[in-house]
Write an enzyme that holds these catalytic residues in place. Structure first.
Site, short mmCIF file in Angstrom:
data_model
loop_
_atom_site.label_atom_id
_atom_site.label_comp_id
_atom_site.label_asym_id
_atom_site.label_seq_id
_atom_site.Cartn_x
_atom_site.Cartn_y
_atom_site.Cartn_z
N ASP A 1 0.97 -0.82 0.06
CA ASP A 1 -0.23 0.38 0.06
C ASP A 1 1.13 1.28 -0.36
OD1 ASP A 1 1.15 -0.92 2.59
OD2 ASP A 1 -1.43 0.18 3.44
N ASP B 1 7.38 3.71 3.31
CA ASP B 1 7.17 5.41 4.52
C ASP B 1 9.23 6.13 4.28
OD1 ASP B 1 7.08 7.92 5.95
OD2 ASP B 1 6.09 7.23 7.87
N PHE C 1 0.60 11.95 6.74
CA PHE C 1 0.19 10.89 7.43
C PHE C 1 -1.27 10.61 6.38
CE2 PHE C 1 -2.37 7.01 9.29
CZ PHE C 1 -1.15 6.34 9.34
#
Ligand code: IMP
Ligand code: MG
Length: 195
Positions: free
Chosen positions: A111, A114, A163
């Site tokens: 997905d 980071d 985020f």
């Protein structure tokens, strides 16, 4: 592919849900493009698609249908230690694959990347299983957050390091079912409450 507007009352009530970073139409279009690219690249060797739960369940569903090859699909679930919004890189396999990877062309579907710590752990873990090839498709990559080049073959979107939630991504298990990817403004006091 789901892209119609639909009522989501509780969503509009949350003031921490911010701007749309990638809307459902752009997601659908980009996933179709990735599917076409994967179809061309793997034409003579249909890959095993490995989704990383839970976040990748939505992109996997759309991507798998955009790949015009007899692919196989498997999932693994990982838990990474850390706070709600930052991973530590210490990863535990919660559900392993059902499939033997030896001599398989494996395409990991992630997905979001980071720091890249989760992905580099996964890559090391899967490589020792004697795959024929191992590539990664990440729907989202956060810009400037990775300390090493992870060699991600397929990237959906590069996004700023905020985020985000939606299209599979969560905050404390919520908002995975949003059709768009949106910023989630998580305040320091919210984080302290969850810690
Ligand atoms: P990394 O190890 O720092 O690359 O973090 C990767 C994992 O952390 C992803 O697979 C997600 O589960 C989670 N994550 C990282 N950034 C976000 C975000 O913005 N929203 C939701 N989950 C995220
Ligand atoms: Mg998560």
């Amino acid at each position: 592919m789901y892209s119609e507007a639909r009522p989501q009352a509780e969503v509009s009530d949350d003031p921490r849900l911010g701007d749309v970073v990638v809307g459902s139409d752009r997601l659908a279009e980009r996933v179709r493009e990735l599917g076409a690219q994967i179809t061309a690249d793997y034409a003579d060797r249909p890959p095993l698609l490995v989704g990383v739960l839970k976040g990748a369940f939505v992109v996997m569903s759309d991507l798998a249908r955009a790949v015009q090859l007899p692919v196989e699909i498997d999932f693994m679930a990982v838990a990474s230690y850390g706070t709600a919004t930052k991973s530590s890189g210490v990863v535990r396999i919660v559900k392993d694959l059902d499939t033997d990877l030896s001599n398989r062309d494996v395409l990991v579907v992630e997905d979001i990347v980071d720091s890249g710590l989760t992905l580099s752990y996964l890559r090391r873990n899967l490589l020792v299983r004697n795959t024929k090839s191992l590539e990664v498709c990440a729907l989202l990559v956060k810009k400037g957050q990775q300390r090493v080049d992870l060699g991600i073959r397929y990237v959906g979107f590069t996004i700023p390091p905020a985020f985000v939630v939606g299209y599979g991504l969560d905050i404390a298990e919520r908002y995975r079912n949003l059709a768009d990817i949106r910023v989630y403004e998580d305040s320091a006091s919210d984080r302290a409450k969850r810690a």
